[in-house]
Motif scaffolding. Structure first.
Motif, PDB file in Angstrom:
ATOM      1  N   ASP A 186      21.514 -40.627   7.014  1.00  0.00           N
ATOM      2  CA  ASP A 186      20.375 -41.122   8.155  1.00  0.00           C
ATOM      3  C   ASP A 186      19.364 -41.571   7.208  1.00  0.00           C
ATOM      4  O   ASP A 186      18.459 -42.213   7.699  1.00  0.00           O
ATOM      5  CB  ASP A 186      20.150 -40.541   9.339  1.00  0.00           C
ATOM      6  CG  ASP A 186      21.699 -41.560  10.070  1.00  0.00           C
ATOM      7  OD1 ASP A 186      22.569 -42.414   9.389  1.00  0.00           O
ATOM      8  OD2 ASP A 186      21.947 -40.657  11.063  1.00  0.00           O
ATOM      9  N   ASP A 187      19.342 -40.047   6.606  1.00  0.00           N
ATOM     10  CA  ASP A 187      18.166 -39.954   5.520  1.00  0.00           C
ATOM     11  C   ASP A 187      17.619 -40.819   4.984  1.00  0.00           C
ATOM     12  O   ASP A 187      16.343 -41.303   4.394  1.00  0.00           O
ATOM     13  CB  ASP A 187      18.089 -38.181   5.312  1.00  0.00           C
ATOM     14  CG  ASP A 187      17.884 -37.252   6.043  1.00  0.00           C
ATOM     15  OD1 ASP A 187      17.412 -37.518   7.237  1.00  0.00           O
ATOM     16  OD2 ASP A 187      18.092 -36.708   5.793  1.00  0.00           O
ATOM     17  N   ALA A 225      17.282 -44.502   6.838  1.00  0.00           N
ATOM     18  CA  ALA A 225      16.412 -44.875   7.151  1.00  0.00           C
ATOM     19  C   ALA A 225      14.826 -44.486   6.887  1.00  0.00           C
ATOM     20  O   ALA A 225      14.204 -44.564   7.287  1.00  0.00           O
ATOM     21  CB  ALA A 225      16.031 -43.756   8.699  1.00  0.00           C
ATOM     22  N   ALA A 226      15.105 -44.311   5.611  1.00  0.00           N
ATOM     23  CA  ALA A 226      13.636 -44.628   4.378  1.00  0.00           C
ATOM     24  C   ALA A 226      13.469 -43.434   4.836  1.00  0.00           C
ATOM     25  O   ALA A 226      12.371 -43.559   4.306  1.00  0.00           O
ATOM     26  CB  ALA A 226      12.962 -46.189   4.102  1.00  0.00           C
ATOM     27  N   ARG A 227      13.788 -41.825   5.128  1.00  0.00           N
ATOM     28  CA  ARG A 227      13.261 -40.814   5.335  1.00  0.00           C
ATOM     29  C   ARG A 227      13.563 -40.794   4.046  1.00  0.00           C
ATOM     30  O   ARG A 227      12.214 -39.561   3.175  1.00  0.00           O
ATOM     31  CB  ARG A 227      13.266 -40.225   6.150  1.00  0.00           C
ATOM     32  CG  ARG A 227      13.179 -40.174   7.774  1.00  0.00           C
ATOM     33  CD  ARG A 227      13.480 -39.241   8.298  1.00  0.00           C
ATOM     34  NE  ARG A 227      14.676 -39.249   8.544  1.00  0.00           N
ATOM     35  CZ  ARG A 227      15.955 -39.604   9.528  1.00  0.00           C
ATOM     36  NH1 ARG A 227      15.187 -40.857  10.213  1.00  0.00           N
ATOM     37  NH2 ARG A 227      17.016 -39.191   9.285  1.00  0.00           N
ATOM     38  N   VAL A 228      13.986 -40.393   2.791  1.00  0.00           N
ATOM     39  CA  VAL A 228      14.401 -40.057   1.409  1.00  0.00           C
ATOM     40  C   VAL A 228      14.289 -41.262   0.678  1.00  0.00           C
ATOM     41  O   VAL A 228      15.369 -42.347   1.201  1.00  0.00           O
ATOM     42  CB  VAL A 228      14.725 -39.044   1.726  1.00  0.00           C
ATOM     43  CG1 VAL A 228      14.992 -38.341   0.290  1.00  0.00           C
ATOM     44  CG2 VAL A 228      14.864 -38.193   2.118  1.00  0.00           C
ATOM     45  N   ARG A 229      13.868 -41.822  -0.370  1.00  0.00           N
ATOM     46  CA  ARG A 229      14.420 -42.351  -1.295  1.00  0.00           C
ATOM     47  C   ARG A 229      14.572 -41.338  -3.099  1.00  0.00           C
ATOM     48  O   ARG A 229      14.866 -41.161  -3.227  1.00  0.00           O
ATOM     49  CB  ARG A 229      12.610 -43.292  -1.565  1.00  0.00           C
ATOM     50  CG  ARG A 229      12.343 -44.468  -1.021  1.00  0.00           C
ATOM     51  CD  ARG A 229      10.375 -44.390  -1.696  1.00  0.00           C
ATOM     52  NE  ARG A 229      10.898 -45.339  -2.659  1.00  0.00           N
ATOM     53  CZ  ARG A 229      10.790 -45.967  -3.722  1.00  0.00           C
ATOM     54  NH1 ARG A 229      10.245 -44.345  -3.972  1.00  0.00           N
ATOM     55  NH2 ARG A 229      10.941 -46.618  -4.461  1.00  0.00           N
ATOM     56  N   ARG A 274      18.571 -30.886  -2.433  1.00  0.00           N
ATOM     57  CA  ARG A 274      17.662 -30.938  -1.613  1.00  0.00           C
ATOM     58  C   ARG A 274      17.618 -29.432  -2.126  1.00  0.00           C
ATOM     59  O   ARG A 274      15.918 -28.826  -1.885  1.00  0.00           O
ATOM     60  CB  ARG A 274      18.209 -31.030  -0.522  1.00  0.00           C
ATOM     61  CG  ARG A 274      16.773 -29.947   0.708  1.00  0.00           C
ATOM     62  CD  ARG A 274      17.735 -30.810   2.194  1.00  0.00           C
ATOM     63  NE  ARG A 274      16.536 -31.012   3.610  1.00  0.00           N
ATOM     64  CZ  ARG A 274      16.665 -31.594   4.547  1.00  0.00           C
ATOM     65  NH1 ARG A 274      17.878 -32.309   4.554  1.00  0.00           N
ATOM     66  NH2 ARG A 274      15.770 -31.794   5.368  1.00  0.00           N
TER      67      ARG A 274
END
Length: 881
Positions: free
Chosen positions: A239-240, A243-247, A290
């Motif tokens: 989901d990261d 949802a474009a929280r991480v590219r 990460r």
């Protein structure tokens, strides 16, 4: 919802004929008024879904929204009219219902309705949807309108119309039921397919993802789906990225991101203009996890949807290949190291001055070998090419010197046989070497060192030999020259040793002569000076007129000055000859400084200089030193500081501890020392030029002091500023937890001092008449004392045995005996053993005084005599009258 509403209306129409006419309209109206709000609640839900899910996106959604508005408006107007009893056949709801049904049919038939469906199952055909929805849309308003007009339902058209409505509703329900069954079947199949896909994704270990390709030259993608393996491989949830929280591109290693983006964009552009050469794109790059760990990923991307020729959607598979990449990296590194090692080995072989070779064992033999390799340097060594030895045209034994061949071949064979028979590695067995001569092709004879090492397999058995041949011709020639030189050198060394032995013998003889000369000179100088000072002290003690007393004082002053200079010259000579011995012991620096300051104070007062003693006042350290010699050094420094000071100046003594050492500082406020003289201040005969120095120093004081301090494991240094005085520093070791000797404690055993009789006899053994007369005059001041004199040691010994004197004064330097012989004889004879003996000598060394006391002397008095001290000793033995 539409079918339910139609059913309620049809039911109302069908039961109306069987009801009481008076109640017909009222009951029907109430049924409709109760049914429509329930239908409208459902319609409100549909309206909410349309607004939030699809309104404005498609034409079908717009039509559905219009239908719901028309239907709600008609229903509420009609219901309110029925309840209020104001039903009018021309009300607006009769127009809104048909319009709403028309909008519903249009929405159902429009192609954009497919965008609002959630199932991929096949929908009913367009004809069936037109028939069912069209009939339902027309039947409902017609029946309701007829009912509102109070028409009779007994007529055949109305009955038929009611039956048609019921049939349409039933048909629609049947279609819906069939759709539900088909949907359930298709849903089950979809769920099974989904379960298989999910199981495949979970077991694959790879990330499956899909995304849209944004139009434009950058060819960026928007992730729409990613499998759960995303968390394991990247540390981020799927989901990261969705949802474009991480590219994704931001997590690619900076060293790889530019190249990867260029590859992807080039591939997308090639897919767009149909110039592609491959359907899929594959590449490998580094990805930053990460937690910061760098992982290697392998990705394959393929176009999944197109809009014409333009790719609009892509699907990819990503695998974690970190272990494989690291293994490849290690393999590449190992290969590079191997290549570098091989290159270094080859360079080493090419650049070595020695010949390297390897060989294998010849089967069936114990010591024979077959050479497999010889480096090219063998041609420089023997003149023969390496190929000659490897091809069998020439054997190595053929180049060994004929005189060495048999012995060397046997020695090599023994070493190889012993190594080949061994079953394990052992340096003593696996390595052997020998040196021998070879004959080159041009006839030149050269020396070589042949070093061989056995090579063993995993079972410990020998498999071959590695060897090294080193040309040692030059070394052998040097060794031969060195051997010849050593022989010549041994002859020269033996000759030189003989010369040095003779020189040492001569030096020792000269040293002994020098020592004897110093001893004799000391005696010869101090003996007449003893008489001068002795008679001077007698004159000073006698009741003389003032003028004669001043003359006597001048004699004593000059004599003491002469004594100081003689002592300095003799001490320096003793130091130079190595005859000075020291008695190193713990000393209380406070008491020593007090005594020295008391001795130096008259000199300071004569020059109008004040001595300030800060050492005794503070907590002075205990040092390791010779008491007499340290007092001599300090007295010399204090004397110089007083002599070369200005009138009214001061001399300050301080002490401190630094790094286990004690420092005694003697600082004056005098004229200072010129910088160019500081480097030579401790050299002999370094005196101040001019009036001040010419009459006060012979230039040995500081040189003697520096050497004495050095003998006590110390150092004497100086700092000075011209015009502002000088500071001399004596540095000595500090005693470790030792108790200093109290100088007030007498060294003479108390039990040796006995009171003499009323009439006492003193025997004085002395060869100098002046000293005899001096002592005779001194003893004349004591009543009842008789003095016997002997100018030879043996005569003095006989007088002592015959007269048993109460006290013996013994000079050590006598013409007929050795210095200590007379004292030993006196102490060994029972007749003279108990007679107190005071030794008189011109030798002032502390070691001699201590040795005399050890041999039995009562005390040791140095010439020139200190008359008060000598009389005190005599009075102590005889008792003062």
């Amino acid at each position: 919802v539409v079918a339910g509403g139609l059913g309620i209306l049809a039911f109302e129409a069908l039961i109306a004929p069987y009801l009481d006419p008076a109640l017909d309209i009222e009951i029907a109206a109430r049924l409709v008024a109760a049914a429509y709000p329930l239908v409208d609640v459902a319609l409100l839900g549909i309206a909410a879904w349309i607004v939030f899910a699809g309104i404005g996106r498609t034409v079908a959604a717009t039509l559905l929204g219009a239908y719901v508005v028309a239907q709600l408006g008609a229903d509420w107007i009609y219901g309110l009219d029925v309840l209020a009893g104001t039903l009018d056949k021309a009300r607006p709801e009769f127009v809104l219902w048909p319009a709403g049904m028309a909008l519903l049919g249009a929405a159902a038939l429009h192609p954009s309705m497919a965008d609002l469906t959630t199932s991929d199952r096949a929908a009913p055909s367009v004809q069936r949807r037109v028939l069912v929805l069209g009939a339902a849309a027309v039947a409902g308003p017609v029946v309701t309108t007829l009912a509102a007009m109070d028409l009779s339902f007994e007529t055949p058209p109305l009955a038929a119309l009611s039956a048609l409505v019921v049939g349409l509703v039933a048909a629609r329900v049947g279609l819906l039921a069939g759709d539900v069954r088909a949907g359930r079947l298709e849903l089950a199949q979809l769920q099974a397919t989904r379960a298989r896909i999910e199981a495949l994704l979970e077991t694959s270990g790879a990330i499956i993802w899909s995304g849209r390709v944004l139009p434009g030259p950058d060819a960026e993608t928007v992730t729409e789906f990613a499998s759960d393996q995303m968390l394991d491989i990247t540390g981020f949830a799927a989901d990261d990225f969705v949802a474009a929280r991480v590219r994704w591109v931001d997590r690619i290693h900076p060293d790889d991101s530019g190249q990867i983006l260029d590859q992807f964009r080039a591939w997308i552009h090639a897919e767009s203009d149909d110039s592609r050469t491959e359907d899929a794109l594959s590449y490998r790059y580094r990805f930053i996890h990460r937690d910061g760990e760098v992982r290697w990923l392998s990705e394959t991307v393929k176009v999944s949807e197109r809009d014409g020729d333009i790719p609009t959607r892509v699907t990819g598979v990503i695998l974690d290949v970190t272990a494989e990449a690291e293994a490849d990296h290690r393999l590449r590194q190992a290969n590079r190291r191997l290549e570098a090692s091989e290159q270094r080995y080859q360079d080493l072989i090419d650049n070595m001055a020695a010949v390297t070779w390897s060989a294998e064992l010849v089967p069936g033999t114990e010591a024979d070998i077959r050479r497999l390799f010889m480096s090219p340097q063998v041609e420089d060594l023997t003149g023969h090419a390496a190929a000659a030895f490897l091809g069998g045209a020439l054997r190595w034994r053929d180049v060994i010197h004929p005189d060495d061949r048999a012995a060397i071949l046997e020695r090599l064979a023994q070493g190889r046989r012993r190594a080949f028979k061994a079953t394990g590695p052992d340096d003593a067995v696996d390595r052997f070497s020998c040196e021998y001569r070879i004959v080159a092709s041009n006839g030149e004879i050269r020396w070589v060192r042949d070093m061989e090492r056995i090579i063993r397999g995993a079972d410990g058995l020998a498999t071959g030999i590695h060897g090294l041949l080193v040309d040692i011709t030059e070394r052998r020639e040097r060794e031969s020259r060195v051997q010849t030189f050593n022989q010549e050198l041994e002859v020269l060394v033996a000759r030189r040793v003989a010369e040095l032995t003779d020189a040492r013998t001569e030096a020792e003889r000269a040293n002994r002569a020098k020592s004897e000369f110093l001893s004799s000179m000391s005696h010869e100088l101090r003996t007449p000076l003893n008489a001068i000072l002795g008679f001077g002290q007698l004159l000073e003690m006698a009741p003389l007129p003032q003028a004669e007393r001043e003359s006597a004082a001048e004699i004593l002053r000059a004599g003491r000055h002469l004594l100081t200079m003689i002592e300095g010259v003799l001490d320096f000579s003793r130091l130079d000859a190595g005859r000075v011995t020291l008695s190193i012991e713990p000393l209380d620096l406070g008491s020593l400084v007090r005594e020295t300051v008391d001795l130096a104070r008259p000199t300071a007062e004569g020059h109008e200089v004040t001595i300030v003693d800060l050492v005794s006042r503070d907590d002075p350290p205990v040092v390791l030193a010779d008491r007499g010699r340290l007092a001599q050094v300090l007295l010399n420094l204090l004397s110089n500081a007083s002599k070369f000071n200005r009138v009214g100046g001061t001399v300050t003594l301080t002490a401190c501890r630094t790094n286990g050492r004690a420092r005694i500082l003697v600082a004056d406020t005098g004229v200072g020392i010129e910088p160019e003289r500081l480097a030579h201040i401790f050299e002999p005969l370094d005196v101040r030029p001019g009036e001040l120095a010419s009459r006060r120093s012979v230039g040995l004081g500081l040189a003697l002091s520096s050497r004495l301090v050095a003998l006590m494991d110390g150092a004497l240094t100086v700092t000075s500023e011209l015009g502002n005085g000088s500071t001399f520093t004596v540095e000595l070791p500090i005693a470790a937890a030792a108790e200093p000797r109290d100088p007030s404690t007498p060294e003479i055993p108390v039990d040796r001092v006995e009171a003499g009789p009323a009439r006492a006899t003193i025997l004085y053994i002395e060869d100098d008449l002046a000293n005899l007369h001096l002592i005779e005059r001194v003893l004349a001041t004591r009543s009842g004392v008789r003095m016997l004199a002997a100018m030879q040691g043996r005569l003095g010994l006989e007088l002592a045995r015959e007269h048993r004197p109460d006290l013996i004064l013994l000079d050590l330097h006598l013409p007929d005996v050795e210095p200590e012989e007379t004292l030993r004889d006196l102490r060994s004879d029972e007749r003279t053993r108990d007679i107190p003996v005071i030794v008189l000598s011109s030798d002032s060394s502390a070691s001699l005084a201590r040795r005399m006391v050890e041999l039995g002397a009562l005390d040791f008095v140095t010439k020139p005599f200190d008359m008060p001290r000598l009389l005190a000793l005599v009075d102590g033995v005889l008792g003062k009258p």
